[in-house]
Design a protein around this motif. Sequence first.
Motif, PDB file in Angstrom:
ATOM      1  N   ASP A 295       0.878  -1.181   0.027  1.00 28.07           N
ATOM      2  CA  ASP A 295      -0.174  -0.019  -0.020  1.00 28.07           C
ATOM      3  C   ASP A 295       0.873   1.359   0.070  1.00 28.07           C
ATOM      4  N   GLY A 296       1.817   1.176  -0.817  1.00 26.04           N
ATOM      5  CA  GLY A 296       2.752   2.350  -0.860  1.00 26.04           C
ATOM      6  C   GLY A 296       3.631   2.441   0.174  1.00 26.04           C
ATOM      7  N   LYS A 297       3.756   1.896   1.203  1.00 27.04           N
ATOM      8  CA  LYS A 297       4.773   1.741   2.370  1.00 27.04           C
ATOM      9  C   LYS A 297       5.633   0.601   2.181  1.00 27.04           C
ATOM     10  N   VAL A 298       7.067   0.804   2.691  1.00 25.09           N
ATOM     11  CA  VAL A 298       7.777  -0.029   2.790  1.00 25.09           C
ATOM     12  C   VAL A 298       8.413  -0.357   4.236  1.00 25.09           C
ATOM     13  N   PRO A 299       8.143  -1.765   4.817  1.00 24.49           N
ATOM     14  CA  PRO A 299       8.763  -2.080   5.928  1.00 24.49           C
ATOM     15  C   PRO A 299      10.128  -1.823   6.158  1.00 24.49           C
ATOM     16  N   TYR A 300      10.803  -1.527   7.121  1.00 21.58           N
ATOM     17  CA  TYR A 300      11.998  -1.319   7.434  1.00 21.58           C
ATOM     18  C   TYR A 300      12.434  -1.559   8.874  1.00 21.58           C
ATOM     19  N   ILE A 301      13.974  -1.737   8.866  1.00 20.49           N
ATOM     20  CA  ILE A 301      14.541  -1.712  10.302  1.00 20.49           C
ATOM     21  C   ILE A 301      15.588  -0.958  10.128  1.00 20.49           C
ATOM     22  N   MET A 302      15.702   0.068  11.282  1.00 20.14           N
ATOM     23  CA  MET A 302      16.563   1.136  11.215  1.00 20.14           C
ATOM     24  C   MET A 302      17.547   1.212  12.691  1.00 20.14           C
TER      25      MET A 302
ATOM     26  N   SER B  98      21.951  -7.653   3.286  1.00 20.38           N
ATOM     27  CA  SER B  98      21.723  -7.900   4.825  1.00 20.38           C
ATOM     28  C   SER B  98      21.921  -9.230   5.667  1.00 20.38           C
ATOM     29  N   LYS B  99      22.601  -9.274   6.552  1.00 16.40           N
ATOM     30  CA  LYS B  99      23.086 -10.824   6.881  1.00 16.40           C
ATOM     31  C   LYS B  99      22.501 -10.910   8.355  1.00 16.40           C
ATOM     32  N   LEU B 100      21.717  -9.744   8.903  1.00 18.47           N
ATOM     33  CA  LEU B 100      21.350  -9.723  10.505  1.00 18.47           C
ATOM     34  C   LEU B 100      19.836  -9.847  10.351  1.00 18.47           C
ATOM     35  N   PHE B 101      18.961  -9.624   9.332  1.00 18.56           N
ATOM     36  CA  PHE B 101      17.599  -9.801   9.232  1.00 18.56           C
ATOM     37  C   PHE B 101      17.106 -10.619   8.207  1.00 18.56           C
ATOM     38  N   PRO B 102      16.853 -11.987   7.957  1.00 18.92           N
ATOM     39  CA  PRO B 102      16.474 -12.647   6.723  1.00 18.92           C
ATOM     40  C   PRO B 102      15.269 -12.057   6.021  1.00 18.92           C
ATOM     41  N   ASP B 103      14.370 -11.469   6.798  1.00 13.68           N
ATOM     42  CA  ASP B 103      13.164 -10.958   6.222  1.00 13.68           C
ATOM     43  C   ASP B 103      13.326  -9.588   5.766  1.00 13.68           C
ATOM     44  N   PHE B 104      14.522  -8.868   5.888  1.00 12.84           N
ATOM     45  CA  PHE B 104      14.759  -7.518   5.385  1.00 12.84           C
ATOM     46  C   PHE B 104      16.273  -7.793   4.681  1.00 12.84           C
ATOM     47  N   PRO B 105      16.214  -8.195   3.442  1.00 12.09           N
ATOM     48  CA  PRO B 105      17.433  -8.631   2.811  1.00 12.09           C
ATOM     49  C   PRO B 105      18.172  -7.364   2.205  1.00 12.09           C
ATOM     50  N   ILE B 106      17.646  -6.117   2.171  1.00 11.89           N
ATOM     51  CA  ILE B 106      18.364  -4.995   1.626  1.00 11.89           C
ATOM     52  C   ILE B 106      18.844  -4.231   2.630  1.00 11.89           C
ATOM     53  N   CYS B 107      20.263  -4.086   2.500  1.00 13.55           N
ATOM     54  CA  CYS B 107      20.734  -3.277   3.828  1.00 13.55           C
ATOM     55  C   CYS B 107      21.569  -2.121   2.964  1.00 13.55           C
TER      56      CYS B 107
ATOM     57  N   PHE C 230      19.873   1.212   7.418  1.00 16.58           N
ATOM     58  CA  PHE C 230      18.377   0.814   7.013  1.00 16.58           C
ATOM     59  C   PHE C 230      18.558  -0.825   6.572  1.00 16.58           C
ATOM     60  N   TYR C 231      17.283  -1.425   6.695  1.00 24.04           N
ATOM     61  CA  TYR C 231      17.309  -2.737   6.238  1.00 24.04           C
ATOM     62  C   TYR C 231      15.943  -2.694   5.701  1.00 24.04           C
ATOM     63  N   PHE C 232      15.666  -2.913   4.530  1.00 24.39           N
ATOM     64  CA  PHE C 232      14.367  -3.047   3.905  1.00 24.39           C
ATOM     65  C   PHE C 232      13.835  -4.359   3.511  1.00 24.39           C
ATOM     66  N   ALA C 233      12.615  -4.481   3.390  1.00 29.19           N
ATOM     67  CA  ALA C 233      12.078  -5.678   3.172  1.00 29.19           C
ATOM     68  C   ALA C 233      12.015  -5.825   1.519  1.00 29.19           C
ATOM     69  N   GLY C 234      12.240  -6.850   1.118  1.00 30.89           N
ATOM     70  CA  GLY C 234      12.570  -7.006  -0.377  1.00 30.89           C
ATOM     71  C   GLY C 234      11.583  -8.219  -1.259  1.00 30.89           C
ATOM     72  N   THR C 235      11.570  -8.076  -2.526  1.00 28.49           N
ATOM     73  CA  THR C 235      11.190  -9.297  -3.075  1.00 28.49           C
ATOM     74  C   THR C 235      12.111  -9.485  -4.207  1.00 28.49           C
ATOM     75  N   SER C 236      12.087 -10.946  -4.866  1.00 30.19           N
ATOM     76  CA  SER C 236      12.906 -11.326  -5.786  1.00 30.19           C
ATOM     77  C   SER C 236      12.354 -10.634  -7.257  1.00 30.19           C
ATOM     78  N   THR C 237      13.455 -10.411  -7.870  1.00 25.78           N
ATOM     79  CA  THR C 237      13.027 -10.027  -9.081  1.00 25.78           C
ATOM     80  C   THR C 237      13.427 -11.241 -10.343  1.00 25.78           C
ATOM     81  N   LYS C 238      12.512 -10.945 -11.344  1.00 29.11           N
ATOM     82  CA  LYS C 238      13.030 -11.699 -12.496  1.00 29.11           C
ATOM     83  C   LYS C 238      13.955 -10.924 -13.186  1.00 29.11           C
ATOM     84  N   PRO C 239      15.176 -11.830 -13.929  1.00 26.36           N
ATOM     85  CA  PRO C 239      15.894 -11.169 -14.816  1.00 26.36           C
ATOM     86  C   PRO C 239      15.316 -10.493 -15.960  1.00 26.36           C
ATOM     87  N   LYS C 240      15.768  -9.155 -16.243  1.00 28.56           N
ATOM     88  CA  LYS C 240      14.972  -8.390 -17.242  1.00 28.56           C
ATOM     89  C   LYS C 240      16.067  -8.057 -18.416  1.00 28.56           C
ATOM     90  N   SER C 241      15.467  -7.543 -19.597  1.00 30.37           N
ATOM     91  CA  SER C 241      16.210  -7.068 -20.361  1.00 30.37           C
ATOM     92  C   SER C 241      17.368  -5.925 -19.804  1.00 30.37           C
TER      93      SER C 241
END
Length: 76
Positions: free
Chosen positions: A7-14, A42-51, A56-67
Amino acid sequence: MKLKSIDGKVPYIMAAGKDFVKDEMSLAAAEQICSRGTRTASKLFPDFPICVDDKFYFAGTSTKPKSSKAKAPCED
């Protein structure tokens, strides 16, 4: 990996000193932090893979390879 937006919000840990704070921020603010900071996995928080800047540790989703299109600030 790209930011996980709900809903336009990104979960994060700071990091706040020795503690951590969990909250949500707007997608635009999270993208701005990603574009200005140094991004690592991120190595600290498995559910927040973007550091960013080890602060800041952000929740992320996998992306498919694109052009070879330009990537958003927090996409790999």
